[in-house]
Every structure is written in C-alpha cells, then in structure tokens.
Design a protein around this motif. Structure first.
Motif, PDB file in Angstrom:
ATOM      1  N   ILE A 106      -5.996  -4.706  -0.590  1.00 53.73           N
ATOM      2  CA  ILE A 106      -7.258  -3.982  -0.386  1.00 53.73           C
ATOM      3  C   ILE A 106      -8.030  -4.557   0.800  1.00 53.73           C
ATOM      4  O   ILE A 106      -8.694  -3.835   1.542  1.00 53.73           O
ATOM      5  N   SER A 164      -7.226   2.520  -6.536  1.00 57.09           N
ATOM      6  CA  SER A 164      -7.884   1.429  -5.822  1.00 57.09           C
ATOM      7  C   SER A 164      -8.484   0.413  -6.790  1.00 57.09           C
ATOM      8  O   SER A 164      -8.401  -0.804  -6.566  1.00 57.09           O
ATOM      9  N   SER A 165      -9.081   0.921  -7.875  1.00 56.13           N
ATOM     10  CA  SER A 165      -9.657  -0.004  -8.848  1.00 56.13           C
ATOM     11  C   SER A 165      -8.573  -0.812  -9.572  1.00 56.13           C
ATOM     12  O   SER A 165      -8.764  -1.998  -9.886  1.00 56.13           O
ATOM     13  N   ILE A 216       0.840  -1.207   0.000  1.00 54.71           N
ATOM     14  CA  ILE A 216       0.000   0.000   0.000  1.00 54.71           C
ATOM     15  C   ILE A 216       0.866   1.244   0.000  1.00 54.71           C
ATOM     16  O   ILE A 216       0.578   2.238  -0.689  1.00 54.71           O
ATOM     17  N   TRP A 234      -7.768   5.048   3.523  1.00 59.36           N
ATOM     18  CA  TRP A 234      -8.947   5.647   2.922  1.00 59.36           C
ATOM     19  C   TRP A 234      -9.755   6.444   3.955  1.00 59.36           C
ATOM     20  O   TRP A 234     -10.305   7.504   3.653  1.00 59.36           O
ATOM     21  N   ALA A 252      -7.225   8.565  -6.276  1.00 59.43           N
ATOM     22  CA  ALA A 252      -7.271   7.536  -5.230  1.00 59.43           C
ATOM     23  C   ALA A 252      -8.242   6.420  -5.604  1.00 59.43           C
ATOM     24  O   ALA A 252      -7.952   5.228  -5.418  1.00 59.43           O
ATOM     25  N   LEU A 253      -9.388   6.794  -6.182  1.00 59.20           N
ATOM     26  CA  LEU A 253     -10.341   5.770  -6.636  1.00 59.20           C
ATOM     27  C   LEU A 253      -9.773   4.976  -7.805  1.00 59.20           C
ATOM     28  O   LEU A 253      -9.964   3.742  -7.886  1.00 59.20           O
ATOM     29  N   PHE A 270      -5.270  -0.541   3.943  1.00 61.99           N
ATOM     30  CA  PHE A 270      -6.055   0.121   2.906  1.00 61.99           C
ATOM     31  C   PHE A 270      -7.229   0.877   3.527  1.00 61.99           C
ATOM     32  O   PHE A 270      -7.507   2.028   3.164  1.00 61.99           O
ATOM     33  N   THR A 271      -7.922   0.248   4.477  1.00 65.60           N
ATOM     34  CA  THR A 271      -9.059   0.901   5.135  1.00 65.60           C
ATOM     35  C   THR A 271      -8.616   2.111   5.942  1.00 65.60           C
ATOM     36  O   THR A 271      -9.271   3.158   5.917  1.00 65.60           O
ATOM     37  N   MET A 287       0.178   3.058  -3.498  1.00 67.79           N
ATOM     38  CA  MET A 287      -0.893   4.027  -3.272  1.00 67.79           C
ATOM     39  C   MET A 287      -0.407   5.282  -2.548  1.00 67.79           C
ATOM     40  O   MET A 287      -0.585   6.392  -3.044  1.00 67.79           O
TER      41      MET A 287
END
Length: 329
Positions: free
Chosen positions: A286, A273-274, A215, A295, A269-270, A291-292, A219
């Motif tokens: 994820i 994530s996808s 992550i 976000w 960010a979306l 990840f949680t 990300m």
C-alpha cells in the motif's frame, strides 16, 4: 489610375471615396462576422471588378461607349442580386452542405475518436497490468503505444477546438424546421473534453513502469472482471452515441450505463485495500507507488459513466428514442 475611367466625365476621386465608404462595413463583416464572410467578399469583389474592367477598356482598348453611371450601377446591382440568388438556391436547396450537418458529423467523429482512444488505452492497460507478470508487454512496444496515445490526445484536442467556430456558423444558419440546440451541442463537447481529460490522466497514472507483483496478484487480478465489463459498457455507449450523431438515428430508451457496476467496483476496491493493510506485506504494498498509481487510474476512469450518460441524454433530446420512432410502429 482612375482618370477618365468609364468613358464619361465625372470625378474619379469621388468614385474612390464612395467605394471606400462602401468597403468599410464590408471589411468589418469579413473580419468580425464570419457568417457574412461570403456576402461581404462577393460585394467587395464586384466593386473591384467594375473598376479594373473599365480601366482596362479605356486605357488599353480605348473604348469609351459605356452606359451612364446610374444605368451601369443598376445593371451591376441586378447582376449581383441574380448571382446571390443562384448561390442561395444551390446552397440551401440543391447542394446542401449546411453548417449544422458539418457540426453533427464533427461531433460524431469526435465521439468515435474517443472510442478508438479508449480501445487502445484499455489494450495498453492490459499489457501493463497483466494477471501474470511474465506476460507483461515489452518496454519498447509499451513506449510506442504510449506515443500513439499522446498523438491521439493532441489530435482529439484539436478536434474539440475546431468545433467552436462550427457552432457559431450553425447558430447563424437559417433553418425552416427545428431550432438550433446549442446547449445540447455544448453538453456533448464538454462531456467529450472531460472524457479525454480523464483518460489522459488514467494513461499518465498507469505509465510504462512495472507494477508491484503483490498488487497485481491481490488487487488488479481480483478487480479485472469489473474492469473488463466497464470497458465493454464504455465502448458500447460511445459507439451507439457516435452512430446516432453520424446518422441522426434515435437511441434505445434503456441505457446500457449502470451505476450499480461502478458502485460495486469502488466498494470492492476499498474492501481489498482495507484487507491489504492488515498484513505486513500488504501494508508495504500500500505504501508503494504501484498502489497509488492504480487507485489514481480507478478514480480517473470512474467518471466516464457520468459523461457517457450526458452524451446519451443529449443524443436522445436531439434525435429522439427508438421506442418512439414511427418507423418501428
């Protein structure tokens, strides 16, 4: 105690009854009307001084050459009016420290405290979420910073609570220039409360536990430019609003807050994530708590732009805009 007080014959119990009736509304003002506290306290103190002084003169010094009750009451009322007049002149014209000025400075200190908290929080986030996992801060240091953040949260919450009585005093204070804008003050206080809540939630979401390296690489490191730019905008906006409140300075018309940055931040960010969900390792990341947590942090701090805009708008309504300032024309 009140026998023969004053050196003339009158019923001392009647005097006590009159003072009791006189004290009832003043006691109500002391406990229920804080804006009249000084006036009520001075009036009660004056009545008590009259009784105690005459009792000492009669019972201990045996002096009985006092004025009649009517003349003595008249002299006392004149002295009280003169004393209150001097106090009012000094309070309003000579040594001015009105409630509105105190309230304005308290609001500026609150915004500046939010700025300091945000600065420390972002340094804490960079230590917990470094681009290179090897550069992560030591757990002892992270826990110490977390305790400092919690201490500042409690301190700022007390600042917000202490502003409420200041608003009541400021609303009751007479003013010969402008009307008190309690709605704008309430807007600034509410916005600071929401900012504090969002930053507290972001701090709790990040925590002090290590993040998943996947992550961090795929990300956090990719979105870090957005986060750094958003941090600079937030700190600049809080600093400008704090200085405007402290010095009654106008703010520039062109605001530094931009909704486009937030939209691109959330969009990317979306998108990331996808893309992570398409690979097996990304799908595993994820489903992890890292990840949680990240976000939840993004969602918490994304609302700061709206609250900063509210504070900026309220400051402009209070002190005007820089372009309209006659000093630069």
């Amino acid at each position: 105690m009140f026998r023969n007080v004053g050196g003339y014959g009158y019923n001392p119990y009647g005097m006590c009854a009159v003072i009791t009736v006189f004290a009832i509304p003043l006691q109500y003002c002391v406990y229920e009307r804080p804006q009249l506290f000084v006036l009520a306290l001075l009036a009660l103190n004056s009545a008590a001084v009259i009784m105690a002084t005459e009792d000492i003169y009669v019972n201990y010094y045996h002096r009985t050459g006092f004025d009649s009750p009517a003349l003595r009451a008249g002299k006392t009322m004149v002295a009280l009016v003169v004393a209150l007049g001097i106090v009012i002149v000094f309070q309003l014209f000579v040594l001015r420290n009105p409630a509105r000025r105190t309230l304005r400075k308290a609001l500026g200190q609150l915004v500046y405290a939010n700025l300091a908290y945000n600065t420390i929080l972002q340094a804490y986030v960079r230590a917990v979420l470094p681009a290179d996992p090897k550069q992560r801060g030591r757990p002892v240091i992270l826990r110490r910073i977390e305790r400092e953040l919690k201490h500042r949260e409690a301190k700022m919450q007390m600042q917000i609570i202490e502003i409420t009585p200041l608003m009541a005093f400021a609303a009751a204070e007479p003013s010969f220039t402008t009307k008190f804008r309690g709605d704008l003050v309430q807007t600034i206080v509410q916005a600071n409360q929401i900012i504090l809540d969002r930053l507290r939630e972001g701090r709790a979401a990040i925590g002090a536990e290590p993040f998943d390296p996947y992550i961090l690489e795929k990300m956090v490191a990719v979105l870090s430019p957005y986060r750094r730019r958003a941090t600079r905008i937030n700190k600049t906006g809080l600093y400008l609003c704090a200085m405007s409140l402290m010095s009654k300075s106008p703010l520039p018309h062109d605001s530094v807050f931009t909704q486009h940055l937030l939209n691109h931040f959330v969009h990317d960010a979306l998108l990331i994530s996808s893309r992570l969900a398409k690979s097996e390792e990304g799908a595993r990341a994820i489903r992890s708590d890292s990840f949680t947590r990240y976000w939840f942090y993004l969602i918490s701090v994304s609302g700061l732009f709206t609250q900063l805009k509210r504070i900026d708008t309220a400051c402009k309504a209070l002190f005007g805009e820089l372009e309209d300032d006659p000093r630069i024309q």
